[in-house]
Design a protein around this motif. Structure first.
Motif, PDB file in Angstrom:
ATOM      1  N   LYS A   1      52.679  51.393  38.751  1.00  0.00           N
ATOM      2  CA  LYS A   1      53.301  51.570  40.067  1.00  0.00           C
ATOM      3  C   LYS A   1      53.275  50.268  40.860  1.00  0.00           C
ATOM      4  O   LYS A   1      54.249  49.911  41.513  1.00  0.00           O
ATOM      5  N   GLN A   2      52.145  49.560  40.807  1.00  0.00           N
ATOM      6  CA  GLN A   2      52.009  48.291  41.536  1.00  0.00           C
ATOM      7  C   GLN A   2      53.018  47.252  41.060  1.00  0.00           C
ATOM      8  O   GLN A   2      53.564  46.507  41.863  1.00  0.00           O
ATOM      9  N   THR A   3      53.236  47.199  39.751  1.00  0.00           N
ATOM     10  CA  THR A   3      54.121  46.187  39.187  1.00  0.00           C
ATOM     11  C   THR A   3      55.574  46.621  39.138  1.00  0.00           C
ATOM     12  O   THR A   3      56.460  45.800  38.914  1.00  0.00           O
ATOM     13  N   GLY A   4      55.809  47.923  39.315  1.00  0.00           N
ATOM     14  CA  GLY A   4      57.166  48.437  39.217  1.00  0.00           C
ATOM     15  C   GLY A   4      57.676  48.486  37.787  1.00  0.00           C
ATOM     16  O   GLY A   4      58.870  48.641  37.548  1.00  0.00           O
ATOM     17  N   MET A   5      56.750  48.356  36.840  1.00  0.00           N
ATOM     18  CA  MET A   5      57.136  48.367  35.427  1.00  0.00           C
ATOM     19  C   MET A   5      57.274  49.786  34.901  1.00  0.00           C
ATOM     20  O   MET A   5      56.623  50.702  35.388  1.00  0.00           O
TER      21      MET A   5
ATOM     22  N   SER B   1      40.298  47.476  35.859  1.00  0.00           N
ATOM     23  CA  SER B   1      40.851  47.848  37.162  1.00  0.00           C
ATOM     24  C   SER B   1      42.376  47.789  37.103  1.00  0.00           C
ATOM     25  O   SER B   1      42.944  47.139  36.220  1.00  0.00           O
ATOM     26  N   PRO B   2      43.041  48.437  38.062  1.00  0.00           N
ATOM     27  CA  PRO B   2      44.506  48.341  38.098  1.00  0.00           C
ATOM     28  C   PRO B   2      44.995  46.894  38.164  1.00  0.00           C
ATOM     29  O   PRO B   2      45.980  46.542  37.515  1.00  0.00           O
ATOM     30  N   ASP B   3      44.288  46.033  38.913  1.00  0.00           N
ATOM     31  CA  ASP B   3      44.703  44.638  39.010  1.00  0.00           C
ATOM     32  C   ASP B   3      44.551  43.904  37.674  1.00  0.00           C
ATOM     33  O   ASP B   3      45.403  43.096  37.299  1.00  0.00           O
ATOM     34  N   GLU B   4      43.465  44.182  36.951  1.00  0.00           N
ATOM     35  CA  GLU B   4      43.263  43.564  35.639  1.00  0.00           C
ATOM     36  C   GLU B   4      44.356  44.009  34.669  1.00  0.00           C
ATOM     37  O   GLU B   4      44.879  43.205  33.906  1.00  0.00           O
ATOM     38  N   ILE B   5      44.687  45.287  34.731  1.00  0.00           N
ATOM     39  CA  ILE B   5      45.732  45.821  33.848  1.00  0.00           C
ATOM     40  C   ILE B   5      47.079  45.219  34.200  1.00  0.00           C
ATOM     41  O   ILE B   5      47.830  44.790  33.321  1.00  0.00           O
TER      42      ILE B   5
ATOM     43  N   ARG C   1      43.092  55.641  32.137  1.00  0.00           N
ATOM     44  CA  ARG C   1      44.473  56.144  32.138  1.00  0.00           C
ATOM     45  C   ARG C   1      45.045  56.150  33.560  1.00  0.00           C
ATOM     46  O   ARG C   1      46.176  55.722  33.798  1.00  0.00           O
ATOM     47  N   GLU C   2      44.247  56.608  34.528  1.00  0.00           N
ATOM     48  CA  GLU C   2      44.676  56.607  35.930  1.00  0.00           C
ATOM     49  C   GLU C   2      44.950  55.181  36.410  1.00  0.00           C
ATOM     50  O   GLU C   2      45.924  54.930  37.123  1.00  0.00           O
ATOM     51  N   ASN C   3      44.098  54.247  35.999  1.00  0.00           N
ATOM     52  CA  ASN C   3      44.277  52.854  36.401  1.00  0.00           C
ATOM     53  C   ASN C   3      45.540  52.244  35.795  1.00  0.00           C
ATOM     54  O   ASN C   3      46.198  51.413  36.431  1.00  0.00           O
ATOM     55  N   VAL C   4      45.894  52.668  34.590  1.00  0.00           N
ATOM     56  CA  VAL C   4      47.145  52.211  33.977  1.00  0.00           C
ATOM     57  C   VAL C   4      48.324  52.691  34.809  1.00  0.00           C
ATOM     58  O   VAL C   4      49.241  51.921  35.112  1.00  0.00           O
ATOM     59  N   GLU C   5      48.306  53.954  35.191  1.00  0.00           N
ATOM     60  CA  GLU C   5      49.399  54.502  36.003  1.00  0.00           C
ATOM     61  C   GLU C   5      49.510  53.760  37.348  1.00  0.00           C
ATOM     62  O   GLU C   5      50.612  53.446  37.805  1.00  0.00           O
TER      63      GLU C   5
ATOM     64  N   VAL D   1      47.768  41.849  32.647  1.00  0.00           N
ATOM     65  CA  VAL D   1      48.062  41.750  31.207  1.00  0.00           C
ATOM     66  C   VAL D   1      49.343  42.463  30.794  1.00  0.00           C
ATOM     67  O   VAL D   1      49.821  42.245  29.687  1.00  0.00           O
ATOM     68  N   ILE D   2      49.903  43.294  31.671  1.00  0.00           N
ATOM     69  CA  ILE D   2      51.129  44.004  31.278  1.00  0.00           C
ATOM     70  C   ILE D   2      52.382  43.322  31.822  1.00  0.00           C
ATOM     71  O   ILE D   2      53.475  43.621  31.363  1.00  0.00           O
ATOM     72  N   ARG D   3      52.205  42.415  32.759  1.00  0.00           N
ATOM     73  CA  ARG D   3      53.381  41.717  33.285  1.00  0.00           C
ATOM     74  C   ARG D   3      53.996  40.873  32.183  1.00  0.00           C
ATOM     75  O   ARG D   3      53.287  40.186  31.461  1.00  0.00           O
TER      76      ARG D   3
END
Length: 78
Positions: A26-30, A68-72, A18-22, A75-77
């Motif tokens: 933030k990283q993607t600005g989504m 990881s946040p990068d892996e997430i 869940r923390e990694n999703v958040e 796939v969400i972009r």
């Protein structure tokens, strides 16, 4: 809007996912609706038998691992 479900029964790995999703958001600005699903009956409805799992817009993206946040982010972009 993207809907992200974090599936897990409340374990440490699930909380980390869940923390990694958040962080990924933030990283993607989504902007996305993030839902935590802890009820085992609801988890099974996604066809998931191993947690933690990550579901993006109804599609299981990660199963049985803490992505990881990068892996997430990948796939969400859109």
């Amino acid at each position: 809007m993207t809907t992200i479900h974090v599936l897990g029964t409340g374990c440490k790995k699930c909380a980390t996912l869940r923390e990694n999703v958040e962080t990924a958001l933030k990283q993607t600005g989504m902007d996305a609706e993030v839902k935590k699903v802890e009820d085992i009956n609801e988890i099974v409805k996604f066809g998931v038998m191993t947690t933690p799992a990550l579901v993006v817009d109804g599609e299981v993206k990660f199963l049985g691992k803490v992505a990881s946040p990068d892996e997430i982010a990948a796939v969400i972009r859109p």
